[in-house]
Design a protein around this motif. Structure first.
Motif, PDB file in Angstrom:
ATOM      1  N   ASP A  82       0.871  -1.176   0.000  1.00  0.00           N
ATOM      2  CA  ASP A  82       0.000   0.000   0.000  1.00  0.00           C
ATOM      3  C   ASP A  82       0.911   1.230   0.000  1.00  0.00           C
ATOM      4  O   ASP A  82       1.558   1.535   0.998  1.00  0.00           O
ATOM      5  N   THR A  83       0.965   1.920  -1.143  1.00  0.00           N
ATOM      6  CA  THR A  83       1.876   3.068  -1.276  1.00  0.00           C
ATOM      7  C   THR A  83       1.412   4.276  -0.476  1.00  0.00           C
ATOM      8  O   THR A  83       2.205   5.176  -0.207  1.00  0.00           O
ATOM      9  N   ILE A  84       0.159   4.316  -0.066  1.00  0.00           N
ATOM     10  CA  ILE A  84      -0.346   5.436   0.736  1.00  0.00           C
ATOM     11  C   ILE A  84      -0.010   5.225   2.211  1.00  0.00           C
ATOM     12  O   ILE A  84       0.499   6.122   2.884  1.00  0.00           O
ATOM     13  N   GLN A  85      -0.273   4.015   2.715  1.00  0.00           N
ATOM     14  CA  GLN A  85       0.004   3.712   4.122  1.00  0.00           C
ATOM     15  C   GLN A  85       1.423   3.211   4.345  1.00  0.00           C
ATOM     16  O   GLN A  85       1.849   3.046   5.486  1.00  0.00           O
ATOM     17  N   ASN A  86       2.139   2.910   3.249  1.00  0.00           N
ATOM     18  CA  ASN A  86       3.498   2.371   3.329  1.00  0.00           C
ATOM     19  C   ASN A  86       3.587   1.118   4.189  1.00  0.00           C
ATOM     20  O   ASN A  86       4.417   1.010   5.092  1.00  0.00           O
ATOM     21  N   ASN A  87       2.694   0.158   3.902  1.00  0.00           N
ATOM     22  CA  ASN A  87       2.775  -1.138   4.573  1.00  0.00           C
ATOM     23  C   ASN A  87       2.120  -2.213   3.701  1.00  0.00           C
ATOM     24  O   ASN A  87       1.475  -1.920   2.706  1.00  0.00           O
ATOM     25  N   TRP A  88       2.317  -3.476   4.115  1.00  0.00           N
ATOM     26  CA  TRP A  88       1.750  -4.595   3.388  1.00  0.00           C
ATOM     27  C   TRP A  88       0.291  -4.763   3.775  1.00  0.00           C
ATOM     28  O   TRP A  88      -0.065  -4.664   4.946  1.00  0.00           O
ATOM     29  N   VAL A  89      -0.554  -5.050   2.785  1.00  0.00           N
ATOM     30  CA  VAL A  89      -1.966  -5.312   3.036  1.00  0.00           C
ATOM     31  C   VAL A  89      -2.309  -6.694   2.474  1.00  0.00           C
ATOM     32  O   VAL A  89      -1.726  -7.142   1.490  1.00  0.00           O
ATOM     33  N   ASN A  90      -3.247  -7.366   3.127  1.00  0.00           N
ATOM     34  CA  ASN A  90      -3.673  -8.693   2.689  1.00  0.00           C
ATOM     35  C   ASN A  90      -4.158  -8.643   1.250  1.00  0.00           C
ATOM     36  O   ASN A  90      -4.761  -7.666   0.815  1.00  0.00           O
ATOM     37  N   TYR A  91      -3.921  -9.753   0.521  1.00  0.00           N
ATOM     38  CA  TYR A  91      -4.369  -9.844  -0.860  1.00  0.00           C
ATOM     39  C   TYR A  91      -5.054 -11.187  -1.126  1.00  0.00           C
ATOM     40  O   TYR A  91      -6.237 -11.242  -1.409  1.00  0.00           O
ATOM     41  N   LYS A  92      -4.300 -12.294  -1.018  1.00  0.00           N
ATOM     42  CA  LYS A  92      -4.842 -13.631  -1.259  1.00  0.00           C
ATOM     43  C   LYS A  92      -4.246 -14.602  -0.244  1.00  0.00           C
ATOM     44  O   LYS A  92      -3.154 -14.389   0.267  1.00  0.00           O
ATOM     45  N   LEU A 110      -8.739 -17.893  -0.696  1.00  0.00           N
ATOM     46  CA  LEU A 110      -9.499 -16.765  -0.167  1.00  0.00           C
ATOM     47  C   LEU A 110      -8.915 -15.473  -0.711  1.00  0.00           C
ATOM     48  O   LEU A 110      -7.715 -15.385  -0.965  1.00  0.00           O
ATOM     49  N   LYS A 111      -9.770 -14.461  -0.873  1.00  0.00           N
ATOM     50  CA  LYS A 111      -9.321 -13.136  -1.310  1.00  0.00           C
ATOM     51  C   LYS A 111      -9.706 -12.122  -0.238  1.00  0.00           C
ATOM     52  O   LYS A 111     -10.796 -12.197   0.322  1.00  0.00           O
ATOM     53  N   TRP A 112      -8.805 -11.180   0.000  1.00  0.00           N
ATOM     54  CA  TRP A 112      -9.066 -10.168   1.005  1.00  0.00           C
ATOM     55  C   TRP A 112     -10.063  -9.142   0.480  1.00  0.00           C
ATOM     56  O   TRP A 112      -9.915  -8.614  -0.612  1.00  0.00           O
ATOM     57  N   ASN A 113     -11.085  -8.871   1.282  1.00  0.00           N
ATOM     58  CA  ASN A 113     -12.096  -7.873   0.960  1.00  0.00           C
ATOM     59  C   ASN A 113     -11.737  -6.618   1.755  1.00  0.00           C
ATOM     60  O   ASN A 113     -11.975  -6.556   2.968  1.00  0.00           O
ATOM     61  N   THR A 114     -11.146  -5.643   1.092  1.00  0.00           N
ATOM     62  CA  THR A 114     -10.680  -4.422   1.758  1.00  0.00           C
ATOM     63  C   THR A 114     -11.837  -3.636   2.342  1.00  0.00           C
ATOM     64  O   THR A 114     -11.733  -3.108   3.456  1.00  0.00           O
ATOM     65  N   GLU A 115     -12.936  -3.578   1.632  1.00  0.00           N
ATOM     66  CA  GLU A 115     -14.087  -2.806   2.088  1.00  0.00           C
ATOM     67  C   GLU A 115     -14.673  -3.367   3.391  1.00  0.00           C
ATOM     68  O   GLU A 115     -14.986  -2.626   4.319  1.00  0.00           O
TER      69      GLU A 115
END
Length: 189
Positions: A82-92, A110-115
């Motif tokens: 995540d280039t805005i938060q500068n950290n890794w976010v879940n994806y799959k 499984l896929k990460w639902n960000t919303e």
């Protein structure tokens, strides 16, 4: 389907792969790089991807792997940068369970639902084998809009005493009828 044993390490260890975009016959532009870390067993532990934007190295993707004591992959967790938060976010997330003979028994994707900030069910396989390693039953589910597993595909096989396939029944799930619809039945004589 039977899992394959790792073949990643023999005498050398791959530490990275670099991709270039060729801009001319004599020049190329650095595009991306994937770096790897390994368990002592020779299985991959982490892969870390970068891309180059405006001459700067930027994280792009990362995967963490786990394995059982027999060397079968049990999980792969994938993350995006995540280039805005500068950290890794879940994806799959992919998980595997094996039977006592080392055959794939259960696979989930499984896929990460960000919303909704949760793991959404996407794809699942369940396999059952006989003592000789012949596939008896194979079922696929897909995740639906309510985040529940919904049947999709089923295959049921029978074998004779020589382990030769006798019958194979293939069906797809019909949500309107709430039942399996026969797609194909194969009988060997």
């Amino acid at each position: 389907m039977k899992s394959k044993q790792p073949v990643f390490l023999n005498e050398t260890t791959l530490d990275s792969v670099v991709h270039y975009r060729f801009s001319s016959e004599s020049d190329s532009i650095l595009k991306s790089k994937m770096e790897y870390k390994w368990y002592e067993t020779g299985n991959p532990k982490t892969s870390l991807g970068y891309i180059w934007k405006n001459g700067q190295r930027v994280y792009s993707e990362k995967s963490d792997f786990t394995f059982d004591e027999d060397g079968h992959i049990t999980s792969q967790n994938m993350f995006l940068w995540d280039t805005i938060q500068n950290n890794w976010v879940n994806y799959k997330q992919m998980n595997n369970i094996y039977d006592e003979n080392g055959y794939d028994e259960l696979f989930t994707y499984l896929k990460w639902n960000t919303e909704l900030e949760r793991w959404d069910k996407y794809y699942k396989e369940l396999s059952d084998y006989n003592e000789n390693g012949n596939l008896l039953e194979f079922t696929i589910w897909n995740g639906n809009e309510n985040n529940n597993w919904e049947y999709f595909y089923k295959e049921v096989n029978t074998y004779n005493t020589n382990d030769t396939l006798n019958n194979s029944y293939i069906a797809f799930w019909n949500t309107d009828l709430n039942d399996w619809l026969n797609y194909q039945t194969i009988t060997n004589s």
